[in-house]
Design a protein around this motif. Structure first.
Motif, PDB file in Angstrom:
ATOM      1  N   GLU A   1       0.858  -1.191   0.000  1.00  0.00           N
ATOM      2  CA  GLU A   1       0.000   0.000   0.000  1.00  0.00           C
ATOM      3  C   GLU A   1       0.891   1.236   0.000  1.00  0.00           C
ATOM      4  O   GLU A   1       1.927   1.254   0.666  1.00  0.00           O
ATOM      5  CB  GLU A   1      -0.893   0.018   1.242  1.00  0.00           C
ATOM      6  N   GLU A   2       0.479   2.246  -0.719  1.00  0.00           N
ATOM      7  CA  GLU A   2       1.264   3.486  -0.793  1.00  0.00           C
ATOM      8  C   GLU A   2       0.818   4.454   0.290  1.00  0.00           C
ATOM      9  O   GLU A   2       0.361   5.566   0.025  1.00  0.00           O
ATOM     10  CB  GLU A   2       1.149   4.092  -2.192  1.00  0.00           C
ATOM     11  N   ARG A   3       0.959   4.013   1.508  1.00  0.00           N
ATOM     12  CA  ARG A   3       0.662   4.822   2.692  1.00  0.00           C
ATOM     13  C   ARG A   3       1.338   4.145   3.870  1.00  0.00           C
ATOM     14  O   ARG A   3       1.769   2.987   3.764  1.00  0.00           O
ATOM     15  CB  ARG A   3      -0.845   4.935   2.942  1.00  0.00           C
ATOM     16  N   VAL A   4       1.433   4.859   4.985  1.00  0.00           N
ATOM     17  CA  VAL A   4       2.016   4.283   6.196  1.00  0.00           C
ATOM     18  C   VAL A   4       1.085   4.550   7.375  1.00  0.00           C
ATOM     19  O   VAL A   4       0.263   5.474   7.334  1.00  0.00           O
ATOM     20  CB  VAL A   4       3.419   4.874   6.482  1.00  0.00           C
ATOM     21  N   PRO A   5       1.188   3.768   8.445  1.00  0.00           N
ATOM     22  CA  PRO A   5       0.364   4.001   9.630  1.00  0.00           C
ATOM     23  C   PRO A   5       0.687   5.352  10.274  1.00  0.00           C
ATOM     24  O   PRO A   5       1.791   5.888  10.092  1.00  0.00           O
ATOM     25  CB  PRO A   5       0.739   2.845  10.556  1.00  0.00           C
ATOM     26  N   PRO A   6      -0.249   5.907  11.046  1.00  0.00           N
ATOM     27  CA  PRO A   6      -0.031   7.219  11.668  1.00  0.00           C
ATOM     28  C   PRO A   6       1.207   7.292  12.563  1.00  0.00           C
ATOM     29  O   PRO A   6       1.815   8.360  12.687  1.00  0.00           O
ATOM     30  CB  PRO A   6      -1.310   7.422  12.493  1.00  0.00           C
ATOM     31  N   HIS A   7       1.601   6.165  13.176  1.00  0.00           N
ATOM     32  CA  HIS A   7       2.748   6.222  14.092  1.00  0.00           C
ATOM     33  C   HIS A   7       4.080   6.287  13.360  1.00  0.00           C
ATOM     34  O   HIS A   7       5.108   6.549  13.993  1.00  0.00           O
ATOM     35  CB  HIS A   7       2.730   5.009  15.034  1.00  0.00           C
ATOM     36  N   VAL A   8       4.088   6.049  12.054  1.00  0.00           N
ATOM     37  CA  VAL A   8       5.345   6.076  11.292  1.00  0.00           C
ATOM     38  C   VAL A   8       5.603   7.498  10.818  1.00  0.00           C
ATOM     39  O   VAL A   8       4.868   8.042   9.996  1.00  0.00           O
ATOM     40  CB  VAL A   8       5.275   5.109  10.096  1.00  0.00           C
ATOM     41  N   GLN A   9       6.646   8.111  11.328  1.00  0.00           N
ATOM     42  CA  GLN A   9       6.965   9.499  11.012  1.00  0.00           C
ATOM     43  C   GLN A   9       7.870   9.640   9.798  1.00  0.00           C
ATOM     44  O   GLN A   9       7.916  10.690   9.161  1.00  0.00           O
ATOM     45  CB  GLN A   9       7.634  10.167  12.223  1.00  0.00           C
ATOM     46  N   SER A  10       8.615   8.583   9.489  1.00  0.00           N
ATOM     47  CA  SER A  10       9.547   8.648   8.363  1.00  0.00           C
ATOM     48  C   SER A  10       9.757   7.242   7.817  1.00  0.00           C
ATOM     49  O   SER A  10       9.838   6.274   8.578  1.00  0.00           O
ATOM     50  CB  SER A  10      10.882   9.245   8.807  1.00  0.00           C
ATOM     51  N   GLY A  11       9.847   7.126   6.499  1.00  0.00           N
ATOM     52  CA  GLY A  11      10.078   5.825   5.889  1.00  0.00           C
ATOM     53  C   GLY A  11       8.813   5.002   5.783  1.00  0.00           C
ATOM     54  O   GLY A  11       7.698   5.509   5.874  1.00  0.00           O
ATOM     55  N   GLY A  12       8.991   3.692   5.585  1.00  0.00           N
ATOM     56  CA  GLY A  12       7.862   2.789   5.395  1.00  0.00           C
ATOM     57  C   GLY A  12       7.634   1.890   6.588  1.00  0.00           C
ATOM     58  O   GLY A  12       8.171   2.111   7.684  1.00  0.00           O
ATOM     59  N   TRP A  13       6.839   0.837   6.365  1.00  0.00           N
ATOM     60  CA  TRP A  13       6.474  -0.052   7.467  1.00  0.00           C
ATOM     61  C   TRP A  13       6.233  -1.455   6.937  1.00  0.00           C
ATOM     62  O   TRP A  13       5.742  -1.644   5.824  1.00  0.00           O
ATOM     63  CB  TRP A  13       5.225   0.463   8.173  1.00  0.00           C
ATOM     64  N   ILE A  14       6.578  -2.443   7.759  1.00  0.00           N
ATOM     65  CA  ILE A  14       6.318  -3.852   7.477  1.00  0.00           C
ATOM     66  C   ILE A  14       5.489  -4.407   8.621  1.00  0.00           C
ATOM     67  O   ILE A  14       5.842  -4.230   9.795  1.00  0.00           O
ATOM     68  CB  ILE A  14       7.627  -4.677   7.377  1.00  0.00           C
ATOM     69  N   THR A  15       4.399  -5.061   8.296  1.00  0.00           N
ATOM     70  CA  THR A  15       3.571  -5.661   9.326  1.00  0.00           C
ATOM     71  C   THR A  15       3.115  -7.029   8.840  1.00  0.00           C
ATOM     72  O   THR A  15       3.338  -7.402   7.679  1.00  0.00           O
ATOM     73  CB  THR A  15       2.369  -4.764   9.679  1.00  0.00           C
ATOM     74  N   ALA A  16       2.494  -7.797   9.722  1.00  0.00           N
ATOM     75  CA  ALA A  16       2.087  -9.155   9.359  1.00  0.00           C
ATOM     76  C   ALA A  16       0.776  -9.523  10.026  1.00  0.00           C
ATOM     77  O   ALA A  16       0.424  -8.982  11.083  1.00  0.00           O
ATOM     78  CB  ALA A  16       3.175 -10.160   9.751  1.00  0.00           C
ATOM     79  N   GLU A  17       0.061 -10.435   9.395  1.00  0.00           N
ATOM     80  CA  GLU A  17      -1.119 -11.055   9.990  1.00  0.00           C
ATOM     81  C   GLU A  17      -0.973 -12.566   9.838  1.00  0.00           C
ATOM     82  O   GLU A  17      -0.428 -13.055   8.845  1.00  0.00           O
ATOM     83  CB  GLU A  17      -2.404 -10.550   9.332  1.00  0.00           C
ATOM     84  N   TYR A  18      -1.465 -13.288  10.848  1.00  0.00           N
ATOM     85  CA  TYR A  18      -1.300 -14.744  10.901  1.00  0.00           C
ATOM     86  C   TYR A  18      -2.625 -15.374  11.291  1.00  0.00           C
ATOM     87  O   TYR A  18      -3.304 -14.897  12.206  1.00  0.00           O
ATOM     88  CB  TYR A  18      -0.227 -15.096  11.933  1.00  0.00           C
ATOM     89  N   SER A  19      -2.971 -16.444  10.615  1.00  0.00           N
ATOM     90  CA  SER A  19      -4.169 -17.188  11.003  1.00  0.00           C
ATOM     91  C   SER A  19      -4.064 -18.621  10.509  1.00  0.00           C
ATOM     92  O   SER A  19      -3.275 -18.935   9.615  1.00  0.00           O
ATOM     93  CB  SER A  19      -5.442 -16.534  10.443  1.00  0.00           C
ATOM     94  N   MET A  20      -4.863 -19.465  11.116  1.00  0.00           N
ATOM     95  CA  MET A  20      -4.910 -20.872  10.718  1.00  0.00           C
ATOM     96  C   MET A  20      -6.297 -21.177  10.170  1.00  0.00           C
ATOM     97  O   MET A  20      -7.304 -20.755  10.736  1.00  0.00           O
ATOM     98  CB  MET A  20      -4.617 -21.793  11.904  1.00  0.00           C
ATOM     99  N   LEU A  21      -6.348 -21.888   9.057  1.00  0.00           N
ATOM    100  CA  LEU A  21      -7.634 -22.327   8.542  1.00  0.00           C
ATOM    101  C   LEU A  21      -8.281 -23.273   9.551  1.00  0.00           C
ATOM    102  O   LEU A  21      -7.593 -23.964  10.302  1.00  0.00           O
ATOM    103  CB  LEU A  21      -7.458 -23.038   7.208  1.00  0.00           C
ATOM    104  N   PRO A  22      -9.611 -23.311   9.587  1.00  0.00           N
ATOM    105  CA  PRO A  22     -10.297 -24.127  10.597  1.00  0.00           C
ATOM    106  C   PRO A  22      -9.846 -25.588  10.632  1.00  0.00           C
ATOM    107  O   PRO A  22      -9.742 -26.179  11.702  1.00  0.00           O
ATOM    108  CB  PRO A  22     -11.771 -24.002  10.193  1.00  0.00           C
ATOM    109  N   ARG A  23      -9.549 -26.203   9.475  1.00  0.00           N
ATOM    110  CA  ARG A  23      -9.109 -27.598   9.503  1.00  0.00           C
ATOM    111  C   ARG A  23      -7.627 -27.739   9.206  1.00  0.00           C
ATOM    112  O   ARG A  23      -7.169 -28.741   8.673  1.00  0.00           O
ATOM    113  CB  ARG A  23      -9.909 -28.438   8.517  1.00  0.00           C
ATOM    114  N   ALA A  24      -6.841 -26.710   9.573  1.00  0.00           N
ATOM    115  CA  ALA A  24      -5.385 -26.830   9.444  1.00  0.00           C
ATOM    116  C   ALA A  24      -4.833 -27.837  10.441  1.00  0.00           C
ATOM    117  O   ALA A  24      -3.759 -28.405  10.232  1.00  0.00           O
ATOM    118  CB  ALA A  24      -4.730 -25.465   9.662  1.00  0.00           C
TER     119      ALA A  24
END
Length: 238
Positions: A44-67
């Motif tokens: 995405e060509e935007r950053v979270p409000p807490h980022v004052q300079s540069g970019g950001w890397i974040t992650a989301e994790y989940s398991m499928l119900p029958r994993a």
């Protein structure tokens, strides 16, 4: 000999399939033994409000119900993120940010979605390893499109588990080993051999400093092999 025939210092068979998702800027399906995690990087060509300079890397994790061996409810059905999922996705985000020069990334946010298709132990470390490949592909795409002036990645990142099972030190635990481990340890490392994150827990008994160091040495061996596999599919980062 272990349950799947490996020696104590061997990782499970690993397969990295890049470009698994048609629409993600970077994607990698990682298979470690019977564990399978789909990692997709979205830009995405935007950053979270807490980022004052540069970019950001974040992650989301989940398991499928029958994993897993029994069906688990989706987090959305409980209207909140499960504590385990929250803890793991913070780990993935921290680990991958350590490999990025956020100033060179510019005003971009890259989200790494790690969805466990099948869980047989080591899903968090597999997510880090596969997530890095997806991240690298997304950064390469930004560079090729002229949206970055230079590759922001500083090196490779991978993660692997180790543990003590029936007083044996083992690398890359499968589910049966993990569920009966006396000591469980996860180690994320850079390709120059430095530790990025270390999580160690005495499940059934405390462990000594010597045992911890021995487990870290096992993880260093496993991570070196994973880094080599990442380099084989990615080539040079620049």
């Amino acid at each position: 000999m272990r349950i799947d025939g490996r020696t104590n210092d061997a990782i499970r068979p690993v397969k990295l399939t890049t470009g698994f998702s048609r629409f993600a800027e970077g994607s990698c399906l990682i298979e470690m033994g019977n564990t399978m995690v789909l990692c997709c990087a979205s830009v995405e060509e935007r950053v979270p409000p807490h980022v004052q300079s540069g970019g950001w890397i974040t992650a989301e994790y989940s398991m499928l119900p029958r994993a897993n061996r029994e069906r688990t409810k989706r987090d959305v059905s409980k209207l909140k993120l499960a504590p385990r999922s929250a803890e793991i996705q913070r780990l993935i985000g921290r680990a991958l940010r350590s490999a990025v020069d956020l100033e060179l990334l510019g005003e971009h946010t890259i989200t790494i979605d790690c969805d466990v298709l099948q869980g047989d132990g080591g899903t968090r470390t597999a997510s880090v390893t596969g997530g890095f490949v997806a991240l690298a592909l997304a950064c390469r795409k930004l560079l090729e499109e002229g949206k970055l002036e230079a590759m922001p990645l500083k090196g490779y990142v991978a993660g692997v588990s180790a543990g003590i099972v029936h007083d044996e030190l083992l690398l890359d635990l499968c589910y049966e080993e993990d569920s009966s481990a006396m000591v469980d340890l996860n180690c994320v490392m850079s390709d120059d051999g430095r530790i990025i994150e270390l999580q160690g827990t005495g499940e059934e008994r405390p462990f000594t400093l010597e045992e911890q160091q021995a487990l870290v040495r096992l993880c260093a061996k496993g991570n070196a092999e994973l880094h080599a596999m990442q380099k084989a599919v990615l080539g040079e980062l620049v």
